[in-house]
Design a protein around this motif. Structure first.
Motif, PDB file in Angstrom:
ATOM      1  N   THR A  18       0.833  -1.205   0.000  1.00 57.78           N
ATOM      2  CA  THR A  18       0.000   0.000   0.000  1.00 57.78           C
ATOM      3  C   THR A  18       0.865   1.251   0.000  1.00 57.78           C
ATOM      4  OG1 THR A  18      -1.793  -1.136   1.160  1.00 57.78           O
ATOM      5  CG2 THR A  18      -1.797   1.270   1.239  1.00 57.78           C
ATOM      6  N   SER A  22       1.509   3.519  -3.556  1.00 54.64           N
ATOM      7  CA  SER A  22       1.202   4.955  -3.510  1.00 54.64           C
ATOM      8  C   SER A  22       2.372   5.753  -4.067  1.00 54.64           C
ATOM      9  CB  SER A  22       0.906   5.392  -2.074  1.00 54.64           C
ATOM     10  OG  SER A  22      -0.261   4.758  -1.580  1.00 54.64           O
ATOM     11  N   ILE A 146      -5.269  -2.644  -2.997  1.00 58.42           N
ATOM     12  CA  ILE A 146      -3.996  -1.940  -2.793  1.00 58.42           C
ATOM     13  C   ILE A 146      -3.715  -1.009  -3.969  1.00 58.42           C
ATOM     14  CG2 ILE A 146      -1.488  -2.201  -2.636  1.00 58.42           C
ATOM     15  CD1 ILE A 146      -1.986  -4.944  -1.332  1.00 58.42           C
ATOM     16  N   SER A 150      -4.057   3.066  -3.701  1.00 59.96           N
ATOM     17  CA  SER A 150      -2.844   3.828  -4.000  1.00 59.96           C
ATOM     18  C   SER A 150      -3.077   4.799  -5.147  1.00 59.96           C
ATOM     19  CB  SER A 150      -1.707   2.869  -4.365  1.00 59.96           C
ATOM     20  OG  SER A 150      -1.495   1.922  -3.340  1.00 59.96           O
TER      21      SER A 150
END
Length: 409
Positions: A18, A22, A146, A150
């Motif tokens: 995660t 991002s 995820i 992100s």
């Protein structure tokens, strides 16, 4: 919906990814902004950048998949994450020193693609080793959670950093984000992994993987669908920055578009995570929805309306991606998983070098709206072709089953 998180190893992976994903989205936004706004590149330049970033996956994907089948996946991921840190830091230093130019960005984009040719199939195959076959559906869905969470957080942070701190700090923060994955991989308990024995070396193993995937219709159909859709409709890193200029915006507008699409995609990912067994009927249906949503979004007359339409488009796109991924994971043997998931990476990422320049060229000659709309039409045609192919396969299987019954009487 979150059953995979009961597994300690996957829980570490979930939170590490995660953070890292991002950062990856931050770099995606920053890289496009650097080419288009910082270096004053053209639509074609942006398409070439995208093509160079994913081109090596298309060429080296089969080799990367074989490496994943033959070596320890966790160790391979430790190597690829370290290499990605170096790539992001190089971009940060070049931008901070003021010497960055287009050929340097292209060279580093190509380097990322080489790393991805091993990293992507390793990530996909490692999921099964963390959670086992019972939770694979949920884990695939959460992987998409995820990715799309992100997609919301990363561009939002990128927008803030690009405006307040500059591009160099955005690239540097992405480099730091990979440390979360390294820490997660190192903290995992090897004894709790569902490891498969590595495939011994031998001649013709890449060709064997290709024959295996093509010979099984349950693998062939989703791979071919993904190939067409990824080539002609998934070039958002090219098309969305161009739409930002259509609405007289810049990096902030592009970031808002990516975030809006990510919100819808997150909803779609959560829906997949709660689905027990996505099937081929769902795959065709969501492809139709995605194609229609893309065409409608392309015609949006204003920025607020386009932001609203990007959400359902994002939801449909991630359900399509997650369903193809799950179907491939479900119907692939452990010995072939790395090579099959490498093919999935090839068609989902590696065909972008073809689609990126095509989309950039179409946008340069016809405009961003027509380029996006044509991609939507291609998705609709893919859904129709898949429906016909699956119907024919069903009829052939029915005839084969009837013949077998007659033979046993």
């Amino acid at each position: 919906m979150f059953s995979s998180l009961h597994c300690r190893n996957y829980r570490l992976w979930f939170f590490g990814q995660t953070v890292s994903q991002s950062g990856t989205w931050m770099q995606t936004v920053a890289q496009s902004a650097l080419v288009l706004f910082g270096l004053h590149g053209s639509a074609l330049d942006l398409g070439i950048t995208t093509g160079l970033q994913f081109g090596p996956v298309l060429v080296l994907g089969p080799v990367g998949g074989l490496l994943v089948d033959r070596f320890d996946k966790r160790k391979l991921l430790l190597l690829t994450q370290t290499a990605l840190i170096a790539q992001a830091l190089a971009l940060a230093v070049l931008v901070a020193s003021g010497v960055a130019n287009l050929w340097m960005v292209w060279l580093l984009a190509f380097a990322m693609g080489v790393i991805y040719s091993v990293d992507q199939p390793a990530r996909q195959s490692f999921v099964v080793e963390m959670v086992g076959p019972e939770d694979i559906v949920n884990a695939v869905g959460l992987n998409n959670v995820i990715f799309n969470a992100s997609r919301i957080v990363g561009p939002a942070i990128a927008g803030v950093f690009l405006v307040t701190m500059g591009m160099a700090w955005t690239f540097a923060l992405n480099a730091a984000s990979y440390v979360a994955v390294l820490a997660a991989l190192l903290a995992m308990r090897a004894s709790e992994l569902y490891r498969q024995p590595p495939v011994p070396g031998g001649k013709g193993q890449i060709r064997e993987g290709l024959h295996y995937a093509w010979g099984a219709w349950r693998l062939r159909v989703p791979l071919l669908m993904m190939a067409v859709v990824a080539t002609l409709a998934f070039n958002y890193s090219v098309i969305l920055p161009l739409f930002a200029t259509v609405f007289a915006g810049g990096a902030g507008t592009y970031s808002a578009m990516t975030t809006a699409m990510g919100i819808g995609a997150l909803v779609g990912a959560l829906a997949v995570a709660s689905c027990r067994r996505p099937g081929y009927r769902l795959l065709v249906l969501v492809t139709l929805v995605f194609g229609a949503a893309t065409v409608v979004t392309a015609a949006a007359p204003s920025l607020p309306l386009m932001l609203a339409l990007l959400a359902p488009t994002g939801a449909a796109s991630v359900v399509f991606v997650a369903t193809t991924n799950y179907l491939l994971q479900l119907h692939t043997s452990d010995a072939m998983r790395g090579r099959v998931m490498a093919l999935w990476s090839m068609v989902s990422l590696g065909f972008t070098p073809i689609g990126g320049p095509l989309t950039g060229t179409a946008a340069a000659h016809l405009g961003a709206r027509w380029a996006m709309a044509l991609g939507g039409v291609a998705v609709l045609l893919t859904a129709g072709a898949a429906a016909l192919a699956l119907r024919k396969i069903g009829e052939e299987r029915g005839l084969s089953g009837a013949a077998e019954q007659l033979a046993t009487k």
